[in-house]
Design a protein around this motif. Structure first.
Motif, short mmCIF file in Angstrom:
data_model
loop_
_atom_site.label_atom_id
_atom_site.label_comp_id
_atom_site.label_asym_id
_atom_site.label_seq_id
_atom_site.Cartn_x
_atom_site.Cartn_y
_atom_site.Cartn_z
N GLY A 407 0.81 -1.21 0.00
CA GLY A 407 0.00 0.00 0.00
C GLY A 407 0.84 1.26 0.00
O GLY A 407 0.44 2.29 -0.55
N CYS A 408 2.02 1.19 0.65
CA CYS A 408 2.91 2.35 0.73
C CYS A 408 3.85 2.46 -0.47
O CYS A 408 4.48 3.50 -0.67
N GLY A 409 3.98 1.38 -1.25
CA GLY A 409 4.92 1.39 -2.37
C GLY A 409 6.33 1.04 -1.96
O GLY A 409 7.30 1.48 -2.58
N TRP A 410 6.48 0.21 -0.91
CA TRP A 410 7.79 -0.17 -0.40
C TRP A 410 8.25 -1.52 -0.91
O TRP A 410 9.05 -2.21 -0.28
N GLN A 411 7.77 -1.95 -2.05
CA GLN A 411 8.07 -3.29 -2.52
C GLN A 411 9.57 -3.56 -2.64
O GLN A 411 10.04 -4.65 -2.30
N LYS A 412 10.33 -2.58 -3.12
CA LYS A 412 11.77 -2.78 -3.29
C LYS A 412 12.44 -3.05 -1.95
O LYS A 412 13.34 -3.90 -1.84
N LEU A 413 12.01 -2.33 -0.92
CA LEU A 413 12.60 -2.51 0.40
C LEU A 413 12.32 -3.91 0.94
O LEU A 413 13.20 -4.56 1.52
N VAL A 414 11.10 -4.41 0.72
CA VAL A 414 10.74 -5.75 1.21
C VAL A 414 11.52 -6.83 0.47
O VAL A 414 11.81 -7.89 1.03
N VAL A 415 11.88 -6.56 -0.79
CA VAL A 415 12.73 -7.50 -1.53
C VAL A 415 14.04 -7.72 -0.77
O VAL A 415 14.49 -8.86 -0.58
N TYR A 416 14.65 -6.62 -0.33
CA TYR A 416 15.91 -6.72 0.41
C TYR A 416 15.72 -7.43 1.75
O TYR A 416 16.57 -8.22 2.17
N VAL A 417 14.60 -7.16 2.40
CA VAL A 417 14.30 -7.81 3.68
C VAL A 417 14.19 -9.32 3.50
O VAL A 417 14.77 -10.10 4.26
N ASN A 418 13.43 -9.74 2.48
CA ASN A 418 13.24 -11.17 2.24
C ASN A 418 14.54 -11.87 1.86
O ASN A 418 14.81 -13.00 2.27
N LEU A 419 15.36 -11.16 1.08
CA LEU A 419 16.66 -11.72 0.71
C LEU A 419 17.54 -11.92 1.94
O LEU A 419 18.22 -12.94 2.09
N ALA A 420 17.53 -10.94 2.85
CA ALA A 420 18.43 -10.95 4.00
C ALA A 420 17.97 -11.89 5.11
O ALA A 420 18.79 -12.30 5.94
N THR A 421 16.68 -12.22 5.15
CA THR A 421 16.19 -13.04 6.26
C THR A 421 16.02 -14.52 5.91
O THR A 421 16.31 -15.38 6.75
N PHE A 422 15.58 -14.82 4.71
CA PHE A 422 15.32 -16.22 4.36
C PHE A 422 16.56 -16.94 3.84
O PHE A 422 16.80 -18.09 4.20
N TYR A 423 17.35 -16.29 3.03
CA TYR A 423 18.41 -17.00 2.32
C TYR A 423 19.70 -17.14 3.13
O TYR A 423 20.30 -18.23 3.13
N PRO A 424 20.17 -16.13 3.85
CA PRO A 424 21.34 -16.36 4.72
C PRO A 424 20.96 -16.99 6.06
O PRO A 424 21.83 -17.47 6.77
N VAL A 425 19.66 -16.97 6.42
CA VAL A 425 19.24 -17.47 7.73
C VAL A 425 18.38 -18.73 7.60
O VAL A 425 18.75 -19.81 8.06
N GLY A 426 17.19 -18.59 6.99
CA GLY A 426 16.22 -19.68 6.98
C GLY A 426 16.70 -20.94 6.29
O GLY A 426 16.64 -22.05 6.87
#
Length: 485
Positions: A407-426
């Motif tokens: 809704g805010c238009g933060w899609q690019k930021l969430v891309v970085y969040v998902n990359l940083a939390t799932f792939y080096p961690v999960g």
């Protein structure tokens, strides 16, 4: 483009929001804990969306269930195919359509109604063209799965399933765009009925094709494709015939082609945001496929993924409510109301998640029987239920926060969040516990829980510290997404 809404027209909203803040300070304890008026608005919005998304999700899931009862190999093939379809196609199309949550949502809030139809057409063009590319990938499913070290027999069954699912991909891509178009206008009550009809029809078609024709296993995906096309025809007829869309749908226009690249700038990050999370779940299915006793392990993990997907579809109703309320309020110049809407959505999501977990805890054996009649698989699924319950709660929280981000238009930021939390961690934790510590399916799912925990906490910190009053009011006018800081 329709005449722009003057910022002077929304300049008086600050005083109104200050009065609302003063009123909230005078409320009782319960009313401070949950804005009852906002909660009522979101519940009336989210409940039809929950029914809509569950119905559409069940169209694909019913086919998997019917195919699964033909045998263990068919169950493994159908569940693997469904996972592969999600990771390479369905999730991507859902993500692409997420651009309309920002563009149409803020456009509707700004009362630039004609642009909603233009954005819808641009998004449908993009989705249709990318569906052609994805259908080619689906056609070569078997060699790709074998390359990923999946069991050859299971891969062959999955590839057969995928070929008959290809026509449904095109319908699914168009369906998601129309759903976002309607959602951002808060048109949700009719969607529940319009989604229930194709589901009922699908159950009959799927059963007939699987059990009453020589198609058998192939009838399950073919029924899904037929039912998805029925759903898109019903939705399209509703849009062009209903008078309520007179302002937002003014027919086909070549002007939509000029907004394709602008749509892509929001759609591609939106698709990446969704896919990076969904891919993690599908990675677990592939990892299960290279474990000992792969047929049972793959079926078990795929059942967990499908259960999580259904639970998320319920949560998605609130995620859609959060996205729509936030984008509409930002488009109208009400940042404080947008932030309040987010807070209410989060509280409701926790309550809803606990209800889903309670139902799963009490009825996990019954639920497992829908997928398989094997006592061994049903028993192993029961042992996964506590881990599944934790992931459902976390997924509910992040789902709402991701909706707010759209809704805010933060899609690019969430891309970085998902990359940083799932792939080096999960994923590393899942691999370590699943293979090195020999926890197998449980280890894989603990990895999922670890990634979801990091993701939810990070998104919560971002939204909590965002400068809502400085967010771009009309996100689609600026070709770069607004920054939360």
């Amino acid at each position: 483009m329709a005449a722009n809404t003057s910022l002077l027209e929304v300049s008086d909203h600050g005083d109104g929001e200050e009065r609302e803040e003063q009123t909230r300070n005078q409320l009782s304890g319960w009313e401070k804990m949950l804005d009852l008026e906002e909660a009522k608005t979101q519940i009336f919005f989210s409940f039809p969306m929950i029914l809509t998304n569950v119905c559409y999700s069940l169209i694909t899931l019913v086919s998997v269930m019917l195919a699964g009862h033909l045998g263990k190999l068919q169950l493994a093939g159908a569940t693997l195919a469904n996972s592969w379809a999600t990771v390479t196609g369905f999730a991507f199309m859902i993500g692409l359509s997420g651009a309309l949550e920002t563009l149409c949502g803020q456009g509707f809030g700004a009362k630039e109604y004609r642009m909603l139809g233009i954005f819808l057409q641009a998004s449908c063009i993009i989705s249709f063209l990318l569906s052609i590319v994805i259908s080619i990938i689906w056609f070569y499913t078997e060699p790709i799965l074998v390359l990923f070290h999946q069991d050859r027999d299971i891969s062959k069954e999955a590839a057969l399933y995928m070929k008959f699912l290809i026509p449904g991909l095109f319908a699914f891509s168009l369906q998601q765009n129309i759903l976002r178009f309607l959602q951002t206008q808060s048109i949700v009550m009719p969607l529940a009925l319009l989604s229930f009809i194709p589901l009922i029809v699908h159950i009959g078609i799927a059963y007939a094709l699987v059990h009453c024709t020589p198609l058998g296993f192939k009838g399950a995906p073919l029924a899904t494709s037929i039912s998805l096309w029925i759903s898109i025809i019903v939705l399209f007829l509703y849009v062009i015939c209903a008078k309520k869309f007179k302002k937002t749908w003014q027919g086909f226009s070549s002007e939509s082609f000029s907004y394709i690249f602008l749509n892509l700038k929001v759609a591609l990050p939106s698709a990446a945001m969704v896919c990076l999370e969904d891919w993690v779940f599908e990675v677990m299915v592939f990892l299960a496929g290279i474990m000992p006793n792969s047929k049972i392990t793959t079926s078990l993990i795929a059942m967990c993924v499908n259960t999580e997907t259904i639970a998320y579809m319920i949560t998605y109703g609130l995620s859609a409510a959060a996205s729509t309320r936030v984008s509409n309020e930002l488009g109208a110049g009400h940042p404080n109301r947008a932030k309040n809407a987010m807070a209410v959505s989060l509280k409701l999501s926790v309550l809803l998640a606990f209800l889903v977990v309670l139902a799963l805890t009490l009825g996990h054996s019954i639920w497992a029987q829908f997928f398989s009649g094997s006592p061994a698989i049903i028993q192993k699924f029961a042992s996964m239920t506590p881990y599944l319950a934790i992931s459902i709660i976390l997924d509910s929280l992040q789902g709402v926060l991701s909706g707010v981000a759209s809704g805010c238009g933060w899609q690019k930021l969430v891309v970085y969040v998902n990359l940083a939390t799932f792939y080096p961690v999960g994923i590393p934790i899942a691999y370590l516990l699943g293979f090195k510590f020999k926890l197998y399916a449980k280890g894989l799912w603990i990895g999922i829980i670890s990634g979801l925990s990091c993701q939810a906490v990070t998104l919560l910190l971002i939204t909590n510290h965002a400068k809502w009053t400085k967010l771009n009011i009309h996100g689609y006018r600026d070709k770069e997404s607004s920054s939360p800081v």
